[in-house]
Design an enzyme around this catalytic site. Structure first.
Site, PDB file in Angstrom:
ATOM      1  N   GLY A  67       0.812  -1.209   0.000  1.00  0.00           N
ATOM      2  CA  GLY A  67       0.000   0.000   0.000  1.00  0.00           C
ATOM      3  C   GLY A  67       0.845   1.259   0.000  1.00  0.00           C
ATOM      4  N   ASP A 132       1.063   4.838 -11.746  1.00  0.00           N
ATOM      5  CA  ASP A 132      -0.060   4.966 -10.802  1.00  0.00           C
ATOM      6  C   ASP A 132       0.368   4.417  -9.436  1.00  0.00           C
ATOM      7  OD1 ASP A 132      -2.621   5.645  -9.979  1.00  0.00           O
ATOM      8  OD2 ASP A 132      -3.478   3.712 -10.587  1.00  0.00           O
ATOM      9  N   HIS A 135       1.558   8.511  -4.537  1.00  0.00           N
ATOM     10  CA  HIS A 135       1.245   9.844  -5.037  1.00  0.00           C
ATOM     11  C   HIS A 135       1.963  10.953  -4.270  1.00  0.00           C
ATOM     12  CE1 HIS A 135      -1.215   7.828  -7.746  1.00  0.00           C
ATOM     13  NE2 HIS A 135      -2.348   8.488  -7.647  1.00  0.00           N
TER      14      HIS A 135
HETATM   15 MG    MG Z   1      -4.680   6.037  -9.388  1.00  0.00          MG
END
Ligand code: MG
Length: 202
Positions: A67, A132, A135
């Site tokens: 994660g 992806d 972030h």
């Molecule tokens: Mg995403």
């Protein structure tokens, strides 16, 4: 036609975005294999793998499966169902189950590692890179610097969660998109919701 992932496949990608990823992989997969950075439970992987199958290639699915920052206990996108017996986030079992149920195992090579860990030893020539992963600005820049240069001319760089308006979402993916465009090596190749596609020129 690709089969969308079932509603039980966790993820943050809409079907419209997934369909755009599929189309991009069908094309870019003819140039080289696809690298997905940040697979989570496999929602985007299933779209990409179906495109890779069409193109006769595979998807490297890179994820440490622990994660990102925002998935940890107490954070905004934490999911208590994805905690293992030791209290750690573990999306690998869920990922494997979803990939198997979608019947795309033959077109996916999972790499269970973080970008910084793998990049010194893994320098593939790629037809498509889908960023992806984490972030945070550090994570996004590491992904970009590590694998942006692995894209072959004519290949596609895809970035998820690009928000031009800082009020709509975090700015790290947007920063990467901007850096890629400003490098002069890419031109815009489409946008679907927060997914941006760039074409590698040379
Ligand atoms: Mg995403």
């Amino acid at each position: 036609m690709p089969a969308p992932p079932g509603p039980d496949v966790r993820g943050f990608l809409s079907d419209a975005e997934g369909s755009a990823l599929y189309e991009a992989a069908c094309y870019a997969g003819t140039i080289g294999p696809v690298l997905e950075i940040g697979s989570w439970c496999g929602r985007s992987t299933i779209w990409l793998a179906q495109g890779a199958r069409e193109a006769g290639t595979i998807v490297f699915a890179l994820d440490h499966h622990r994660g990102s920052e925002e998935h940890q206990p107490g954070e905004m996108f934490h999911d208590p169902d994805l905690i293992d017996g030791d209290g750690n986030v573990d999306t690998l079992r869920e990922f494997r189950r979803n990939i198997a149920r979608a019947d795309v195992e033959a077109h996916v090579i999972p790499i269970v590692a973080g970008t910084a860990q793998v990049t010194r030893f893994f320098r593939p020539q790629l037809g498509m890179v889908f960023i992806d992963g984490g972030h945070s600005i550090e994570a996004a820049l590491t992904d970009w610097r590590s694998f942006g240069q692995c894209l072959l001319p004519g290949g596609i760089l895809a970035i998820h969660d690009v928000f031009t308006d800082a009020g709509a979402g975090g700015q790290a993916p947007y920063t990467v998109w901007r850096l890629a465009l400003d490098s002069g090596l890419y031109k815009e190749h489409g946008a679907t919701e927060s997914l941006r596609l760039l074409l590698r020129l040379s």
